[in-house]
Design a protein around this motif. Structure first.
Motif, PDB file in Angstrom:
ATOM      1  N   ILE A   1     -15.004   4.569  -9.228  1.00  0.00           N
ATOM      2  CA  ILE A   1     -14.236   3.368  -8.897  1.00  0.00           C
ATOM      3  C   ILE A   1     -13.110   3.708  -7.931  1.00  0.00           C
ATOM      4  O   ILE A   1     -12.832   2.964  -7.000  1.00  0.00           O
ATOM      5  N   THR A   2     -12.478   4.869  -8.122  1.00  0.00           N
ATOM      6  CA  THR A   2     -11.411   5.288  -7.202  1.00  0.00           C
ATOM      7  C   THR A   2     -11.963   5.443  -5.791  1.00  0.00           C
ATOM      8  O   THR A   2     -11.353   4.987  -4.828  1.00  0.00           O
ATOM      9  N   SER A   3     -13.128   6.062  -5.656  1.00  0.00           N
ATOM     10  CA  SER A   3     -13.747   6.219  -4.333  1.00  0.00           C
ATOM     11  C   SER A   3     -14.084   4.871  -3.722  1.00  0.00           C
ATOM     12  O   SER A   3     -13.864   4.649  -2.530  1.00  0.00           O
ATOM     13  N   LEU A   4     -14.619   3.975  -4.536  1.00  0.00           N
ATOM     14  CA  LEU A   4     -14.971   2.641  -4.042  1.00  0.00           C
ATOM     15  C   LEU A   4     -13.725   1.867  -3.615  1.00  0.00           C
ATOM     16  O   LEU A   4     -13.720   1.191  -2.587  1.00  0.00           O
TER      17      LEU A   4
ATOM     18  N   THR B   1     -18.044  -6.996  -7.998  1.00  0.00           N
ATOM     19  CA  THR B   1     -18.400  -8.203  -8.744  1.00  0.00           C
ATOM     20  C   THR B   1     -19.404  -7.872  -9.846  1.00  0.00           C
ATOM     21  O   THR B   1     -19.244  -8.309 -10.991  1.00  0.00           O
ATOM     22  N   GLN B   2     -20.423  -7.108  -9.511  1.00  0.00           N
ATOM     23  CA  GLN B   2     -21.446  -6.715 -10.480  1.00  0.00           C
ATOM     24  C   GLN B   2     -20.820  -5.961 -11.655  1.00  0.00           C
ATOM     25  O   GLN B   2     -21.219  -6.150 -12.811  1.00  0.00           O
ATOM     26  N   ASP B   3     -19.846  -5.120 -11.374  1.00  0.00           N
ATOM     27  CA  ASP B   3     -19.205  -4.317 -12.421  1.00  0.00           C
ATOM     28  C   ASP B   3     -18.017  -5.035 -13.059  1.00  0.00           C
ATOM     29  O   ASP B   3     -17.303  -4.438 -13.864  1.00  0.00           O
ATOM     30  N   GLN B   4     -17.805  -6.295 -12.671  1.00  0.00           N
ATOM     31  CA  GLN B   4     -16.687  -7.099 -13.177  1.00  0.00           C
ATOM     32  C   GLN B   4     -15.354  -6.381 -12.980  1.00  0.00           C
ATOM     33  O   GLN B   4     -14.512  -6.312 -13.860  1.00  0.00           O
ATOM     34  N   PHE B   5     -15.206  -5.838 -11.781  1.00  0.00           N
ATOM     35  CA  PHE B   5     -13.992  -5.127 -11.398  1.00  0.00           C
ATOM     36  C   PHE B   5     -13.297  -5.945 -10.317  1.00  0.00           C
ATOM     37  O   PHE B   5     -13.966  -6.510  -9.444  1.00  0.00           O
ATOM     38  N   PRO B   6     -11.978  -6.060 -10.351  1.00  0.00           N
ATOM     39  CA  PRO B   6     -11.295  -6.882  -9.336  1.00  0.00           C
ATOM     40  C   PRO B   6     -11.498  -6.343  -7.921  1.00  0.00           C
ATOM     41  O   PRO B   6     -11.499  -5.126  -7.706  1.00  0.00           O
ATOM     42  N   ILE B   7     -11.668  -7.250  -6.993  1.00  0.00           N
ATOM     43  CA  ILE B   7     -11.817  -6.874  -5.588  1.00  0.00           C
ATOM     44  C   ILE B   7     -10.420  -6.586  -5.036  1.00  0.00           C
ATOM     45  O   ILE B   7      -9.509  -7.400  -5.189  1.00  0.00           O
ATOM     46  N   PRO B   8     -10.232  -5.421  -4.421  1.00  0.00           N
ATOM     47  CA  PRO B   8      -8.908  -5.092  -3.866  1.00  0.00           C
ATOM     48  C   PRO B   8      -8.486  -6.109  -2.805  1.00  0.00           C
ATOM     49  O   PRO B   8      -9.322  -6.750  -2.169  1.00  0.00           O
ATOM     50  N   ASN B   9      -7.183  -6.245  -2.616  1.00  0.00           N
ATOM     51  CA  ASN B   9      -6.681  -7.127  -1.557  1.00  0.00           C
ATOM     52  C   ASN B   9      -7.004  -6.558  -0.183  1.00  0.00           C
ATOM     53  O   ASN B   9      -7.400  -7.272   0.709  1.00  0.00           O
ATOM     54  N   GLY B  10      -6.830  -5.280  -0.016  1.00  0.00           N
ATOM     55  CA  GLY B  10      -7.123  -4.657   1.271  1.00  0.00           C
ATOM     56  C   GLY B  10      -6.232  -5.191   2.385  1.00  0.00           C
ATOM     57  O   GLY B  10      -5.270  -5.916   2.155  1.00  0.00           O
ATOM     58  N   PHE B  11      -6.566  -4.815   3.601  1.00  0.00           N
ATOM     59  CA  PHE B  11      -5.856  -5.299   4.778  1.00  0.00           C
ATOM     60  C   PHE B  11      -6.511  -6.601   5.233  1.00  0.00           C
ATOM     61  O   PHE B  11      -7.715  -6.797   5.054  1.00  0.00           O
ATOM     62  N   THR B  12      -5.711  -7.483   5.809  1.00  0.00           N
ATOM     63  CA  THR B  12      -6.199  -8.769   6.292  1.00  0.00           C
ATOM     64  C   THR B  12      -5.677  -9.008   7.708  1.00  0.00           C
ATOM     65  O   THR B  12      -4.890  -8.208   8.229  1.00  0.00           O
ATOM     66  N   GLU B  13      -6.070 -10.120   8.282  1.00  0.00           N
ATOM     67  CA  GLU B  13      -5.577 -10.472   9.619  1.00  0.00           C
ATOM     68  C   GLU B  13      -4.069 -10.691   9.633  1.00  0.00           C
ATOM     69  O   GLU B  13      -3.453 -10.664  10.695  1.00  0.00           O
ATOM     70  N   GLU B  14      -3.473 -10.890   8.467  1.00  0.00           N
ATOM     71  CA  GLU B  14      -2.016 -11.011   8.384  1.00  0.00           C
ATOM     72  C   GLU B  14      -1.321  -9.674   8.653  1.00  0.00           C
ATOM     73  O   GLU B  14      -0.123  -9.636   8.913  1.00  0.00           O
ATOM     74  N   ASP B  15      -2.080  -8.580   8.571  1.00  0.00           N
ATOM     75  CA  ASP B  15      -1.518  -7.241   8.752  1.00  0.00           C
ATOM     76  C   ASP B  15      -1.627  -6.724  10.179  1.00  0.00           C
ATOM     77  O   ASP B  15      -1.225  -5.596  10.450  1.00  0.00           O
ATOM     78  N   VAL B  16      -2.169  -7.523  11.072  1.00  0.00           N
ATOM     79  CA  VAL B  16      -2.327  -7.098  12.461  1.00  0.00           C
ATOM     80  C   VAL B  16      -2.033  -8.284  13.371  1.00  0.00           C
ATOM     81  O   VAL B  16      -2.398  -9.415  13.074  1.00  0.00           O
TER      82      VAL B  16
ATOM     83  N   LEU C   1     -19.428  -3.448  -0.962  1.00  0.00           N
ATOM     84  CA  LEU C   1     -18.392  -3.070  -1.928  1.00  0.00           C
ATOM     85  C   LEU C   1     -17.993  -4.265  -2.798  1.00  0.00           C
ATOM     86  O   LEU C   1     -17.833  -4.121  -4.017  1.00  0.00           O
ATOM     87  N   LYS C   2     -17.855  -5.435  -2.195  1.00  0.00           N
ATOM     88  CA  LYS C   2     -17.546  -6.643  -2.975  1.00  0.00           C
ATOM     89  C   LYS C   2     -18.643  -6.912  -4.004  1.00  0.00           C
ATOM     90  O   LYS C   2     -18.352  -7.265  -5.148  1.00  0.00           O
ATOM     91  N   ASP C   3     -19.887  -6.743  -3.581  1.00  0.00           N
ATOM     92  CA  ASP C   3     -21.012  -6.949  -4.503  1.00  0.00           C
ATOM     93  C   ASP C   3     -20.940  -5.976  -5.682  1.00  0.00           C
ATOM     94  O   ASP C   3     -21.178  -6.364  -6.833  1.00  0.00           O
ATOM     95  N   ILE C   4     -20.612  -4.733  -5.403  1.00  0.00           N
ATOM     96  CA  ILE C   4     -20.514  -3.724  -6.466  1.00  0.00           C
ATOM     97  C   ILE C   4     -19.376  -4.082  -7.421  1.00  0.00           C
ATOM     98  O   ILE C   4     -19.545  -4.046  -8.645  1.00  0.00           O
TER      99      ILE C   4
END
Length: 151
Positions: free
Chosen positions: A3-6, A55-70, A50-53
């Motif tokens: 999960i850390t790697s993902l 969701t499948q594992d019922q793990f929250p999707i990280p926020n990550g970077f967005t267009e607001e960050d650039v 990664l989102k599919d993984i």
């Protein structure tokens, strides 16, 4: 570890999307632009997987970077040669990280995913080095930054 790697992979890919979108706004050379379009497609595909993984594992999707960050409207900071060398360098790092993630994954679905990521990184590396060679930039001096004379 998996999960850390993902999670880390998701953050890196979301950043790569932001960087690629900005680079594509600045790059004038069609060959280099094509390389970044390919990189952007790969990152978008990896993010979806990664989102599919998650969701499948019922793990929250990280926020990550967005267009607001650039700021996609910011003036160019780097030459096309810089961007080409950037993508070349990033593919070397990416393929190493994907190999480590592959080797540390117990789950077959994750090994399959990271195997694909390694192949994607190698394909992008090959594309970037061929463009570097065609532009006479492979082994040349480092690319330069644009320096503005206005405030």
């Amino acid at each position: 570890m998996e999960i850390t790697s993902l999670w880390t992979h998701y953050i890196r890919e979301s950043m790569a999307i932001c960087v690629s979108k900005y680079a594509l706004k600045c790059i004038k050379d069609p060959d280099i632009s094509s390389t970044f379009n390919y990189a952007l497609d790969l990152s978008n595909n990896h993010i979806q997987k990664l989102k599919d993984i998650f969701t499948q594992d019922q793990f929250p999707i990280p926020n990550g970077f967005t267009e607001e960050d650039v700021n996609l409207n910011a003036p160019p900071l780097f030459s096309d040669a810089f961007w080409l060398n950037y993508i070349y360098d990033m593919t070397m790092h990416g393929s190493s990280l994907f190999s480590i993630a592959f080797n540390s994954s117990a789950r077959k679905d994750l090994r399959d995913f990271y195997n694909q990521c390694v192949n994607d990184a190698m394909n992008l590396f090959n594309k970037s080095i061929e463009v570097l060679i065609s532009k006479g930039l492979y082994g040349e001096k480092s690319p330069y930054f644009f320096l503005s004379t206005t405030s």
